[in-house]
Design a protein around this motif. Sequence first.
Motif, PDB file in Angstrom:
ATOM      1  N   UNK A  17       0.814  -1.220   0.000  1.00  0.00           N
ATOM      2  CA  UNK A  17       0.000   0.000   0.000  1.00  0.00           C
ATOM      3  C   UNK A  17       0.843   1.262   0.000  1.00  0.00           C
ATOM      4  N   UNK A  18       0.334   2.256  -0.722  1.00  0.00           N
ATOM      5  CA  UNK A  18       1.020   3.541  -0.819  1.00  0.00           C
ATOM      6  C   UNK A  18       0.206   4.595  -0.079  1.00  0.00           C
ATOM      7  N   UNK A  19      -0.542   5.384  -0.809  1.00  0.00           N
ATOM      8  CA  UNK A  19      -1.283   6.504  -0.228  1.00  0.00           C
ATOM      9  C   UNK A  19      -2.337   6.034   0.766  1.00  0.00           C
ATOM     10  N   UNK A  20      -2.267   6.555   2.004  1.00  0.00           N
ATOM     11  CA  UNK A  20      -3.290   6.266   2.999  1.00  0.00           C
ATOM     12  C   UNK A  20      -3.358   4.834   3.460  1.00  0.00           C
ATOM     13  N   UNK A  63      -1.348   1.209  -4.621  1.00  0.00           N
ATOM     14  CA  UNK A  63      -0.141   0.453  -4.307  1.00  0.00           C
ATOM     15  C   UNK A  63       1.058   0.946  -5.095  1.00  0.00           C
ATOM     16  N   UNK A  64       2.244   0.649  -4.566  1.00  0.00           N
ATOM     17  CA  UNK A  64       3.487   0.989  -5.244  1.00  0.00           C
ATOM     18  C   UNK A  64       3.747   0.103  -6.459  1.00  0.00           C
ATOM     19  N   UNK A  65       2.983  -0.972  -6.588  1.00  0.00           N
ATOM     20  CA  UNK A  65       3.161  -1.873  -7.723  1.00  0.00           C
ATOM     21  C   UNK A  65       1.901  -2.705  -7.898  1.00  0.00           C
ATOM     22  N   UNK A  66       1.557  -2.994  -9.154  1.00  0.00           N
ATOM     23  CA  UNK A  66       0.431  -3.890  -9.436  1.00  0.00           C
ATOM     24  C   UNK A  66       0.841  -5.347  -9.325  1.00  0.00           C
ATOM     25  N   UNK A  67       2.135  -5.617  -9.166  1.00  0.00           N
ATOM     26  CA  UNK A  67       2.638  -6.993  -9.153  1.00  0.00           C
ATOM     27  C   UNK A  67       3.227  -7.402  -7.800  1.00  0.00           C
ATOM     28  N   UNK A 121       3.852   4.831  -8.563  1.00  0.00           N
ATOM     29  CA  UNK A 121       4.038   3.378  -8.599  1.00  0.00           C
ATOM     30  C   UNK A 121       5.135   3.032  -9.590  1.00  0.00           C
ATOM     31  N   UNK A 122       5.708   1.857  -9.407  1.00  0.00           N
ATOM     32  CA  UNK A 122       6.716   1.378 -10.347  1.00  0.00           C
ATOM     33  C   UNK A 122       6.123   1.198 -11.738  1.00  0.00           C
ATOM     34  N   UNK A 123       4.841   0.895 -11.818  1.00  0.00           N
ATOM     35  CA  UNK A 123       4.194   0.659 -13.107  1.00  0.00           C
ATOM     36  C   UNK A 123       4.167   1.928 -13.950  1.00  0.00           C
ATOM     37  N   UNK A 124       3.732   3.040 -13.349  1.00  0.00           N
ATOM     38  CA  UNK A 124       3.650   4.298 -14.088  1.00  0.00           C
ATOM     39  C   UNK A 124       5.059   4.834 -14.360  1.00  0.00           C
ATOM     40  N   UNK A 125       5.940   4.757 -13.379  1.00  0.00           N
ATOM     41  CA  UNK A 125       7.311   5.251 -13.549  1.00  0.00           C
ATOM     42  C   UNK A 125       8.027   4.538 -14.691  1.00  0.00           C
ATOM     43  N   UNK A 126       7.882   3.216 -14.771  1.00  0.00           N
ATOM     44  CA  UNK A 126       8.645   2.448 -15.763  1.00  0.00           C
ATOM     45  C   UNK A 126       7.919   2.296 -17.090  1.00  0.00           C
ATOM     46  N   UNK A 127       6.599   2.572 -17.135  1.00  0.00           N
ATOM     47  CA  UNK A 127       5.828   2.388 -18.372  1.00  0.00           C
ATOM     48  C   UNK A 127       4.962   3.614 -18.645  1.00  0.00           C
ATOM     49  N   UNK A 128       5.562   4.779 -18.636  1.00  0.00           N
ATOM     50  CA  UNK A 128       4.810   6.022 -18.762  1.00  0.00           C
ATOM     51  C   UNK A 128       3.985   6.080 -20.038  1.00  0.00           C
TER      52      UNK A 128
END
Length: 497
Positions: free
Chosen positions: A52-55, A61-65, A223-230
Motif C-alpha cells: 500500500x502507498x497513499x493512505x 499500491x506501489x506496484x500492481x505486481x 508506482x513502479x508501473x507508471x514510472x517504468x511504463x509512462x
Amino acid sequence: MLTARTCGVLLHPTSLPGRGGIGSLGEDARCFVDLLADMGMSLWQVLPLTPPACGNSPYSAFSAFAGNPLLIDCDQLVAEGDLAEYSPPDVPSTERVDFGSVIESKLALLRRAASAFFAAGVTGRMEEFWRFCDTNTWLHDYALFMAIKEQRNGASWHRWPAAMARHTPAMYEKLSVQLGPEIGVQKYMQWQFFRQWRSLRDYAASRGIRLVGDMPLFVAYDSADVWSRRSLFLLDEKGRPLCMAGVPPDYFSATGQLWGNPLYDWQALEGHGFDWWIERFRHLFTLYDAVRIDHFRGFEAAWHVPAGERTAKRGAWVEGPGRAFFDAVGASLGKLPIIAEDLGEITPAVEELRDRYGFPGMKILQFAFDSGPANPYLPHNHTRSCVVYTGTHDNCTTRGWYDGLSLEQRREVRHYIGCASEKIVEGMLRMALMSVADTVILPFQDLLGLPADARMNVPGTAEGNWGWRFSWDMVPRRLGADLAEMVKRYGRSMGKF
C-alpha cells in the motif's frame, strides 16, 4: 468458474490476530483457514495484497505486481535462520493497525533478515531466490523504484531528478549498480512474501479452501508501473496526469470520488497487444483461484476528471477497450475466473460486456431496501450468475448499517427478512445463504455480529481506514459448528469450483 453453490468469507490478512501489530501469513492465517473449513466454507476472499502507498490503502499500491512486505511472517524467518529471536511491538491484537509504527518496526526486521540471508553466501535457498528473481520480469523495476524512493526519503517519482524520473537506459544501469544492496533487500522481501503466500495457499487447498483475490482497475500514480511504463498512461510530456480517475456523485459521496489515479492510454496498450495487462492477469492467477475486478465498468467506460479538479463532479465518461481487451486476454489465458464489481452507475453496455464473458456480478444486501420490490439487490431478484455479499470492505458492518437506519427503514428490513431487531445480522446472513446465487461471500465482521467500529473503509475519506483487526477471543466457541449447520442447510457446504 464460480458456478457451484459455494460460500466464503471476506477478510484481509492485515485483520488477522498475531504478534507485531498487524496480521501476517503465518500461523494465525492457517488457524483462520481451519476455522473456514470448520464452518463449511469453500472460499477466502482477500483485498489486494500489493504494497500500500497513499493512505495505507491496498487499492493504491506501489506496484500492481509486488506483494505487501508488512504481511511477511517474521516467525518463519526465525525458523529459517534469517532472523534471530525478536521482540515485536507490544500491541494488543484487538487494537487497530498503527501503520506508522508497524512500517518502521517490520521493515527494520526484514532488513536484518535480508542482511543475514545474503551474508550466508550461496545455499540452496539462495539458488531459489535467484530463480525467483529470474522468473519475475517486473521485479527489478519494482526493486529499483523502491530503492530510489528509499534514497529520496519516500518522495514520489515525479519529484525525483529528471534523469531518475524518466527511467532512461543509462540511468537505469547506473542506479542498478549504485543501489545494488537496497535492490537486493527489496527483492528478498518480495521473495519471502510470495513463498509464504504460496505456502499458505497450498495449506488452504489442503483444507478445501480456494482463494479469491482482488484487482484494482487502476494503479497508483506513484508506482513502479507508471514510472517504468509512462507511455501506457495518459500523461503529459513532464509525466503529469492529463486527467484523473474517479466516479461521479453516487451512493457514497455527493461530490463523487476523486481517486487521483492516472488513466490508461488504451490505444497504446492495444498497440502492444495488451501485453502488460496479460502479464498482470497471468501473475494474479498464479496467486488466486479467482479474482474480483474492482470498478469493472472502467473497461467499458471510465470517468475522466480533468487534472486540477478538486472533486469528481466535473468529468466525462470515456470509452474503454471493451471486447477487444477481454478477447485478447482470453486468447492468451483461456477462460477467466473473474468476479465483476458492477456496483454504482451501471449501463446496459457494461452489463452486456460482463455477461458476454460469463463474469458474475455482485449483489449487496445492504443496498436492497431503498427502492421497492424491483430493487435488483433483493434476493427474490437474484440470478445464479452473481455473488451475494451482505456488505463489502466499503460498507459498514451489517449491525452498524442497521443501527444507522431510520425507524421506517428498519421496519422495512425486518418485515422483509422476518426477524426481530436483535436477530437482524443472523437474518441477513441467512437471507444471503438462501439466495439462488451460486456464490455467497460474507464479511467476517458480520459473522461476529460486530458494530460500526469494525468497519474496514469509508470511501472518500483519507484517514482512519484499513486498520481493523480481530482477536481469537472475539470468536464464539461454537461459531464453526453453527455456521457449518447453516451453510449445509442451504446447500453451500464445501462446494467446489
